[in-house]
Every structure is written in structure tokens, then in C-alpha cells.
Design a protein around this motif. Structure first.
Motif, PDB file in Angstrom:
ATOM      1  N   ALA A 113       0.826  -1.214   0.000  1.00 38.80           N
ATOM      2  CA  ALA A 113       0.000   0.000   0.000  1.00 38.80           C
ATOM      3  C   ALA A 113       0.859   1.261   0.000  1.00 38.80           C
ATOM      4  O   ALA A 113       0.490   2.264  -0.622  1.00 38.80           O
ATOM      5  CB  ALA A 113      -0.931  -0.007   1.210  1.00 38.80           C
ATOM      6  N   LEU A 114       2.000   1.218   0.671  1.00 40.89           N
ATOM      7  CA  LEU A 114       2.838   2.411   0.792  1.00 40.89           C
ATOM      8  C   LEU A 114       3.894   2.525  -0.302  1.00 40.89           C
ATOM      9  O   LEU A 114       4.616   3.518  -0.354  1.00 40.89           O
ATOM     10  CB  LEU A 114       3.505   2.436   2.170  1.00 40.89           C
ATOM     11  N   ASP A 115       3.970   1.547  -1.168  1.00 37.99           N
ATOM     12  CA  ASP A 115       4.912   1.591  -2.283  1.00 37.99           C
ATOM     13  C   ASP A 115       4.235   2.286  -3.462  1.00 37.99           C
ATOM     14  O   ASP A 115       4.050   1.710  -4.527  1.00 37.99           O
ATOM     15  CB  ASP A 115       5.365   0.185  -2.658  1.00 37.99           C
ATOM     16  N   THR A 116       3.848   3.524  -3.224  1.00 40.42           N
ATOM     17  CA  THR A 116       3.101   4.273  -4.221  1.00 40.42           C
ATOM     18  C   THR A 116       3.471   5.741  -4.143  1.00 40.42           C
ATOM     19  O   THR A 116       4.009   6.205  -3.142  1.00 40.42           O
ATOM     20  CB  THR A 116       1.584   4.086  -4.002  1.00 40.42           C
ATOM     21  N   SER A 117       3.190   6.432  -5.208  1.00 45.19           N
ATOM     22  CA  SER A 117       3.392   7.869  -5.227  1.00 45.19           C
ATOM     23  C   SER A 117       2.172   8.495  -5.887  1.00 45.19           C
ATOM     24  O   SER A 117       1.742   8.012  -6.936  1.00 45.19           O
ATOM     25  CB  SER A 117       4.657   8.205  -6.027  1.00 45.19           C
ATOM     26  N   PRO A 118       1.564   9.448  -5.297  1.00 42.75           N
ATOM     27  CA  PRO A 118       1.928  10.087  -4.043  1.00 42.75           C
ATOM     28  C   PRO A 118       1.604   9.194  -2.839  1.00 42.75           C
ATOM     29  O   PRO A 118       0.706   8.358  -2.892  1.00 42.75           O
ATOM     30  CB  PRO A 118       1.096  11.368  -4.023  1.00 42.75           C
ATOM     31  N   LEU A 119       2.334   9.419  -1.765  1.00 38.64           N
ATOM     32  CA  LEU A 119       2.213   8.589  -0.574  1.00 38.64           C
ATOM     33  C   LEU A 119       1.028   8.982   0.314  1.00 38.64           C
ATOM     34  O   LEU A 119       0.369   8.113   0.886  1.00 38.64           O
ATOM     35  CB  LEU A 119       3.503   8.668   0.247  1.00 38.64           C
ATOM     36  N   LEU A 120       0.759  10.261   0.448  1.00 43.20           N
ATOM     37  CA  LEU A 120      -0.227  10.708   1.437  1.00 43.20           C
ATOM     38  C   LEU A 120      -1.625  10.106   1.258  1.00 43.20           C
ATOM     39  O   LEU A 120      -2.247   9.732   2.251  1.00 43.20           O
ATOM     40  CB  LEU A 120      -0.270  12.237   1.494  1.00 43.20           C
ATOM     41  N   ILE A 167       8.411   0.317   8.452  1.00 40.71           N
ATOM     42  CA  ILE A 167       7.818   0.330   7.106  1.00 40.71           C
ATOM     43  C   ILE A 167       7.326   1.723   6.750  1.00 40.71           C
ATOM     44  O   ILE A 167       7.602   2.245   5.663  1.00 40.71           O
ATOM     45  CB  ILE A 167       6.677  -0.707   7.012  1.00 40.71           C
ATOM     46  N   VAL A 168       6.597   2.356   7.655  1.00 44.39           N
ATOM     47  CA  VAL A 168       6.055   3.687   7.388  1.00 44.39           C
ATOM     48  C   VAL A 168       7.181   4.713   7.294  1.00 44.39           C
ATOM     49  O   VAL A 168       7.159   5.581   6.413  1.00 44.39           O
ATOM     50  CB  VAL A 168       5.000   4.073   8.444  1.00 44.39           C
ATOM     51  N   ALA A 169       8.182   4.609   8.164  1.00 38.24           N
ATOM     52  CA  ALA A 169       9.310   5.545   8.104  1.00 38.24           C
ATOM     53  C   ALA A 169      10.045   5.420   6.773  1.00 38.24           C
ATOM     54  O   ALA A 169      10.462   6.432   6.196  1.00 38.24           O
ATOM     55  CB  ALA A 169      10.267   5.308   9.269  1.00 38.24           C
ATOM     56  N   GLY A 170      10.199   4.217   6.267  1.00 37.36           N
ATOM     57  CA  GLY A 170      10.833   4.032   4.963  1.00 37.36           C
ATOM     58  C   GLY A 170      10.054   4.718   3.856  1.00 37.36           C
ATOM     59  O   GLY A 170      10.628   5.391   2.991  1.00 37.36           O
ATOM     60  N   ALA A 171       8.739   4.570   3.891  1.00 36.04           N
ATOM     61  CA  ALA A 171       7.891   5.226   2.893  1.00 36.04           C
ATOM     62  C   ALA A 171       7.958   6.748   3.044  1.00 36.04           C
ATOM     63  O   ALA A 171       8.034   7.483   2.047  1.00 36.04           O
ATOM     64  CB  ALA A 171       6.453   4.741   3.030  1.00 36.04           C
ATOM     65  N   LEU A 172       7.961   7.223   4.278  1.00 39.31           N
ATOM     66  CA  LEU A 172       8.057   8.668   4.520  1.00 39.31           C
ATOM     67  C   LEU A 172       9.409   9.211   4.071  1.00 39.31           C
ATOM     68  O   LEU A 172       9.492  10.319   3.522  1.00 39.31           O
ATOM     69  CB  LEU A 172       7.815   8.972   5.994  1.00 39.31           C
ATOM     70  N   ARG A 204      11.198   8.104   1.606  1.00 37.79           N
ATOM     71  CA  ARG A 204      11.127   8.236   0.139  1.00 37.79           C
ATOM     72  C   ARG A 204      10.287   9.457  -0.255  1.00 37.79           C
ATOM     73  O   ARG A 204      10.644  10.192  -1.184  1.00 37.79           O
ATOM     74  CB  ARG A 204      10.532   6.963  -0.479  1.00 37.79           C
ATOM     75  N   ALA A 205       9.185   9.683   0.458  1.00 37.59           N
ATOM     76  CA  ALA A 205       8.322  10.827   0.161  1.00 37.59           C
ATOM     77  C   ALA A 205       9.019  12.149   0.502  1.00 37.59           C
ATOM     78  O   ALA A 205       8.820  13.148  -0.192  1.00 37.59           O
ATOM     79  CB  ALA A 205       6.998  10.694   0.911  1.00 37.59           C
ATOM     80  N   GLN A 206       9.844  12.155   1.554  1.00 39.14           N
ATOM     81  CA  GLN A 206      10.619  13.356   1.860  1.00 39.14           C
ATOM     82  C   GLN A 206      11.605  13.655   0.727  1.00 39.14           C
ATOM     83  O   GLN A 206      11.739  14.798   0.305  1.00 39.14           O
ATOM     84  CB  GLN A 206      11.382  13.192   3.176  1.00 39.14           C
ATOM     85  N   ALA A 207      12.267  12.621   0.241  1.00 40.95           N
ATOM     86  CA  ALA A 207      13.237  12.801  -0.844  1.00 40.95           C
ATOM     87  C   ALA A 207      12.564  13.317  -2.113  1.00 40.95           C
ATOM     88  O   ALA A 207      13.167  14.072  -2.877  1.00 40.95           O
ATOM     89  CB  ALA A 207      13.966  11.489  -1.125  1.00 40.95           C
ATOM     90  N   ALA A 208      11.306  12.935  -2.308  1.00 38.61           N
ATOM     91  CA  ALA A 208      10.557  13.378  -3.486  1.00 38.61           C
ATOM     92  C   ALA A 208       9.917  14.752  -3.281  1.00 38.61           C
ATOM     93  O   ALA A 208       9.308  15.293  -4.199  1.00 38.61           O
ATOM     94  CB  ALA A 208       9.476  12.351  -3.828  1.00 38.61           C
ATOM     95  N   GLY A 209      10.034  15.297  -2.075  1.00 40.96           N
ATOM     96  CA  GLY A 209       9.462  16.605  -1.797  1.00 40.96           C
ATOM     97  C   GLY A 209       7.978  16.597  -1.485  1.00 40.96           C
ATOM     98  O   GLY A 209       7.344  17.646  -1.442  1.00 40.96           O
ATOM     99  N   THR A 245      10.809  18.506   8.209  1.00 46.89           N
ATOM    100  CA  THR A 245      11.098  19.209   9.459  1.00 46.89           C
ATOM    101  C   THR A 245      11.134  18.262  10.653  1.00 46.89           C
ATOM    102  O   THR A 245      11.574  18.647  11.736  1.00 46.89           O
ATOM    103  CB  THR A 245      10.069  20.322   9.730  1.00 46.89           C
ATOM    104  N   ARG A 246      10.670  17.039  10.475  1.00 48.23           N
ATOM    105  CA  ARG A 246      10.712  16.007  11.514  1.00 48.23           C
ATOM    106  C   ARG A 246      11.282  14.740  10.899  1.00 48.23           C
ATOM    107  O   ARG A 246      11.168  14.490   9.698  1.00 48.23           O
ATOM    108  CB  ARG A 246       9.311  15.689  12.048  1.00 48.23           C
ATOM    109  N   SER A 247      11.847  13.897  11.742  1.00 53.98           N
ATOM    110  CA  SER A 247      12.404  12.644  11.232  1.00 53.98           C
ATOM    111  C   SER A 247      11.267  11.722  10.781  1.00 53.98           C
ATOM    112  O   SER A 247      10.170  11.754  11.349  1.00 53.98           O
ATOM    113  CB  SER A 247      13.242  11.952  12.314  1.00 53.98           C
ATOM    114  N   PRO A 248      11.535  10.898   9.776  1.00 51.33           N
ATOM    115  CA  PRO A 248      10.515   9.935   9.336  1.00 51.33           C
ATOM    116  C   PRO A 248      10.095   8.997  10.470  1.00 51.33           C
ATOM    117  O   PRO A 248       8.930   8.604  10.544  1.00 51.33           O
ATOM    118  CB  PRO A 248      11.198   9.165   8.207  1.00 51.33           C
ATOM    119  N   GLU A 249      11.016   8.662  11.354  1.00 54.66           N
ATOM    120  CA  GLU A 249      10.678   7.774  12.474  1.00 54.66           C
ATOM    121  C   GLU A 249       9.685   8.447  13.421  1.00 54.66           C
ATOM    122  O   GLU A 249       8.743   7.807  13.892  1.00 54.66           O
ATOM    123  CB  GLU A 249      11.944   7.355  13.231  1.00 54.66           C
TER     124      GLU A 249
END
Length: 132
Positions: free
Chosen positions: A9-16, A72-77, A79-84, A89-93
Motif C-alpha cells: 500500500a505504501l509503495d506508491t506515489s503520491p504517498l499521502l 515500514i512507514v518511516a521508509g515510505a516517509l 522516500r516521500a521526503q526525498a521526493a518533496g 522538518t521532523r524525522s521519518p521515524e
């Protein structure tokens, strides 16, 4: 099985939108469960409320499950941070930890009845807090 579903489910773009879909599950229990005798809520959340901390094996399983959700969620976040797409402003964790609290809190509250519209508004607030 849940982990595979979460990863897919989280291996998608956009992530939100995918994150929102995951978070809405507890708020949509009335739609997802139609049989009166079917247990409601999250198995891990229910185990947490009923067995942790008295049962060390259950505590270990729950701790591992929550850790995997965060990873799992932090990994997806990340990737989404890297994509902008997601704020950095906060860590993915930390962001993933917040989402764990949201989904588990909704699962717990849903056992006693849930104001669906208020729950969805809270989910939207959490997701909007991740936007750039």
C-alpha cells in the motif's frame, strides 16, 4: 500478511493518499465489518489492551509488530521526503510513530463507538501535518 499489505500500500506515489487510506481503517469499521459476531479493532491493539504487560510473549510480539509498522512507514516517509511530498522538518521515524499512535488510538476508540466524521477529521489533520 498485514506487513505485506502495508508495504504494498505504501509503495506508491503520491504517498499521502495511501497513508490516509491505511489510517481510515479503524474509522470505517462499520463499513468493513457487517457480521455482528465478528471481532472489531486491530488484533495487535486488542492484544496490547488485554495482555500487555502481564504476558511477556504477547508484549514481545506487540513490540515487534509496532516496530515493524514504524520501520515500514518511516521508509515510505523517507522516500516521500526525498521526493518533496512530505515535510522534512521532523524525522521519518517520529512521523511514523505519530501515525502509529493515530491508527492504534482509533482502533481502541472504535471498540466503544466512534464519531466517524470526527475521526476522519483527525486523520486529515494528521496527514495534513505531513504535507510540505
Amino acid at each position: 500478511m498485514y506487513e505485506r499489505h502495508l508495504i504494498t500500500a505504501l509503495d506508491t506515489s503520491p504517498l499521502l493518499p495511501a497513508l490516509r487510506e491505511i489510517l481510515t481503517h479503524p474509522a470505517r469499521l462499520d463499513e468493513l465489518i457487517s457480521d455482528v459476531g465478528v471481532p472489531q479493532g486491530c488484533l495487535v491493539g486488542n492484544t496490547t489492551t488485554e495482555l500487555v504487560p502481564q504476558d511477556s510473549e504477547a508484549t514481545e510480539i506487540v513490540t515487534r509488530s509496532y516496530r515493524r509498522f514504524i520501520d515500514i512507514v518511516a521508509g515510505a516517509l523517507r522516500r516521500a521526503q526525498a521526493a518533496g511530498e512530505v515535510t522534512d522538518t521532523r524525522s521519518p521515524e517520529a512521523q511514523a510513530q505519530l501515525l502509529l499512535y493515530v491508527v492504534q488510538g482509533l482502533s481502541l476508540v472504535s471498540r466503544a463507538g466512534l464519531d466517524r466524521m470526527a475521526a476522519l477529521a483527525a486523520i486529515d489533520a494528521a496527514v495534513d501535518g505531513l504535507r510540505v
